[in-house]
Motif scaffolding. Structure first.
Motif, PDB file in Angstrom:
ATOM      1  N   LYS A 164       0.820  -1.226   0.000  1.00  0.00           N
ATOM      2  CA  LYS A 164       0.000   0.000   0.000  1.00  0.00           C
ATOM      3  C   LYS A 164       0.851   1.272   0.000  1.00  0.00           C
ATOM      4  CE  LYS A 164      -0.957   0.184   5.013  1.00  0.00           C
ATOM      5  NZ  LYS A 164       0.178  -0.652   5.414  1.00  0.00           N
ATOM      6  N   GLU A 165       2.071   1.189   0.539  1.00  0.00           N
ATOM      7  CA  GLU A 165       2.955   2.374   0.559  1.00  0.00           C
ATOM      8  C   GLU A 165       3.332   2.828  -0.849  1.00  0.00           C
ATOM      9  OE1 GLU A 165       3.368  -0.503   2.205  1.00  0.00           O
ATOM     10  OE2 GLU A 165       4.757  -0.276   3.886  1.00  0.00           O
ATOM     11  N   ALA A 166       3.224   1.920  -1.828  1.00  0.00           N
ATOM     12  CA  ALA A 166       3.638   2.258  -3.190  1.00  0.00           C
ATOM     13  C   ALA A 166       2.454   2.608  -4.098  1.00  0.00           C
ATOM     14  CB  ALA A 166       4.418   1.088  -3.793  1.00  0.00           C
ATOM     15  N   VAL A 167       1.259   2.640  -3.500  1.00  0.00           N
ATOM     16  CA  VAL A 167       0.056   2.921  -4.299  1.00  0.00           C
ATOM     17  C   VAL A 167      -0.480   4.309  -3.930  1.00  0.00           C
ATOM     18  CG1 VAL A 167      -2.304   2.171  -4.806  1.00  0.00           C
ATOM     19  CG2 VAL A 167      -0.497   0.467  -4.464  1.00  0.00           C
ATOM     20  N   ILE A 168      -0.760   5.119  -4.952  1.00  0.00           N
ATOM     21  CA  ILE A 168      -1.210   6.498  -4.732  1.00  0.00           C
ATOM     22  C   ILE A 168      -2.589   6.682  -5.365  1.00  0.00           C
ATOM     23  CG2 ILE A 168      -0.707   8.927  -5.257  1.00  0.00           C
ATOM     24  CD1 ILE A 168       2.286   7.920  -5.585  1.00  0.00           C
ATOM     25  N   HIS A 169      -3.520   7.209  -4.577  1.00  0.00           N
ATOM     26  CA  HIS A 169      -4.854   7.528  -5.111  1.00  0.00           C
ATOM     27  C   HIS A 169      -4.904   9.030  -5.350  1.00  0.00           C
ATOM     28  CE1 HIS A 169      -6.653   3.556  -4.379  1.00  0.00           C
ATOM     29  NE2 HIS A 169      -5.714   3.491  -3.459  1.00  0.00           N
ATOM     30  N   ARG A 170      -5.205   9.410  -6.596  1.00  0.00           N
ATOM     31  CA  ARG A 170      -5.187  10.836  -6.945  1.00  0.00           C
ATOM     32  C   ARG A 170      -6.261  11.087  -7.999  1.00  0.00           C
ATOM     33  NH1 ARG A 170       0.430  11.264  -8.326  1.00  0.00           N
ATOM     34  NH2 ARG A 170      -0.102  11.004 -10.507  1.00  0.00           N
ATOM     35  N   ASN A 171      -7.132  12.037  -7.760  1.00  0.00           N
ATOM     36  CA  ASN A 171      -8.183  12.402  -8.721  1.00  0.00           C
ATOM     37  C   ASN A 171      -8.973  11.183  -9.210  1.00  0.00           C
ATOM     38  OD1 ASN A 171      -7.154  14.984  -8.498  1.00  0.00           O
ATOM     39  ND2 ASN A 171      -5.852  14.783 -10.305  1.00  0.00           N
ATOM     40  N   ASN A 172      -9.353  10.339  -8.293  1.00  0.00           N
ATOM     41  CA  ASN A 172     -10.118   9.127  -8.641  1.00  0.00           C
ATOM     42  C   ASN A 172      -9.369   8.182  -9.572  1.00  0.00           C
ATOM     43  OD1 ASN A 172     -12.413   9.764  -7.098  1.00  0.00           O
ATOM     44  ND2 ASN A 172     -13.060  11.208  -8.697  1.00  0.00           N
ATOM     45  N   LYS A 173      -8.053   8.315  -9.588  1.00  0.00           N
ATOM     46  CA  LYS A 173      -7.234   7.400 -10.380  1.00  0.00           C
ATOM     47  C   LYS A 173      -6.233   6.728  -9.435  1.00  0.00           C
ATOM     48  CE  LYS A 173      -7.450  10.143 -14.613  1.00  0.00           C
ATOM     49  NZ  LYS A 173      -6.711  11.118 -15.436  1.00  0.00           N
ATOM     50  N   ILE A 174      -5.661   5.617  -9.917  1.00  0.00           N
ATOM     51  CA  ILE A 174      -4.674   4.906  -9.091  1.00  0.00           C
ATOM     52  C   ILE A 174      -3.329   4.922  -9.806  1.00  0.00           C
ATOM     53  CG2 ILE A 174      -4.205   2.817  -7.763  1.00  0.00           C
ATOM     54  CD1 ILE A 174      -7.071   1.905  -8.363  1.00  0.00           C
ATOM     55  N   PHE A 175      -2.285   5.260  -9.066  1.00  0.00           N
ATOM     56  CA  PHE A 175      -0.939   5.282  -9.614  1.00  0.00           C
ATOM     57  C   PHE A 175      -0.038   4.400  -8.749  1.00  0.00           C
ATOM     58  CE2 PHE A 175      -3.053   9.155 -10.785  1.00  0.00           C
ATOM     59  CZ  PHE A 175      -2.648   9.402 -12.090  1.00  0.00           C
ATOM     60  N   VAL A 176       0.982   3.813  -9.389  1.00  0.00           N
ATOM     61  CA  VAL A 176       1.960   3.033  -8.632  1.00  0.00           C
ATOM     62  C   VAL A 176       3.304   3.750  -8.673  1.00  0.00           C
ATOM     63  CG1 VAL A 176       3.336   0.913  -8.669  1.00  0.00           C
ATOM     64  CG2 VAL A 176       0.858   0.769  -8.783  1.00  0.00           C
TER      65      VAL A 176
END
Ligand SMILES: [Zn+2]
Length: 231
Positions: A164-176
């Motif tokens: 989970k530390e490497a997963v980013i939630h931004r503007n209803n999108k998911i980034f790794v």
């Protein structure tokens, strides 16, 4: 020629780095050979492989290893571990991570092609552990240019494979964040975080069209070359 490299490696006599797109796509064997010639490295000394997004690493530590490598035609793998002088190896990337990892005395150097699949298969951690079977020296690492968390958008199925530390939630999108995922693995393998160097966001292959090829951005097979060569 723009080369993204780590001075610590160069200072250890290991010519290395990731070559930007200004020389053309290194997928073209002639262009790859020209890059090595212009660096004064005989292209015939550079070993290649067929990348398969797996976790296999080819070790070349003795003349015998080299002979065995040359006796086979197809080498499906995603990484290298070298300790033999006047020997080099290359990988190609166009968003995936070129990960450089070495023992602090420069005897052992590894270069791995870490796409998200390779990271999920713990290729960074396996590379570190492989070097540790050879030496008790401290390890150092350089994470070369690749697609960064600004651009590496994924779906939930891919995100769920990462810590989970490497997963980013931004503007209803998911980034790794592949840097983060790799750093976590290297730390788990005993590498000090202070010994791990990574590039700025200007080294995101997807954002920086001037300097890098990006599969995600362009959808082509063009790729940049990363290499290590022991003097
Ligand atoms: Zn970006």
């Amino acid at each position: 020629m723009n080369i993204y490299s780590d001075e610590r490696l160069i200072n250890l006599g290991i010519i290395s780095g990731t070559v930007g797109r200004d020389f053309g796509s290194a997928r073209d064997k002639e262009i790859a050979a020209k890059i090595f010639e212009s660096l004064g490295i005989p292209p015939t000394k550079i070993l290649g492989l067929k990348q398969v997004h797996g976790d296999k690493i080819i070790s070349i530590n003795t003349e015998e290893d080299l002979k065995n490598y040359k006796a086979q035609n197809l080498h499906e793998a995603d990484g290298w571990l070298l300790s033999l002088p006047q020997t080099g190896a290359m990988i190609l990337t166009a968003d995936c991570v070129p990960l450089y990892l070495w023992s602090a005395n420069g005897k052992y150097v590894s270069l791995t092609h870490c796409g998200w699949r390779g990271v999920v298969q713990e290729l960074p951690k396996k590379a570190a552990e492989l070097i540790k079977t050879k030496t008790t020296e401290k390890l150092q690492a350089y994470i070369g240019p690749h697609i960064k968390d600004c651009c590496f958008e994924v779906k939930e199925d891919v995100a769920s494979k990462f810590p989970k530390e490497a997963v980013i939630h931004r503007n209803n999108k998911i980034f790794v964040d592949l840097d983060k995922a790799i750093i976590l693995q290297l730390k788990a393998a005993g590498v000090d975080e202070s010994e791990i160097k990574t590039g700025c966001h200007c080294q995101c292959t997807s954002c920086n069209k001037r300097d890098f090829f990006s599969y995600r951005r362009d959808g082509t097979k063009d790729a940049q070359l990363s290499f290590i060569y022991k003097l």
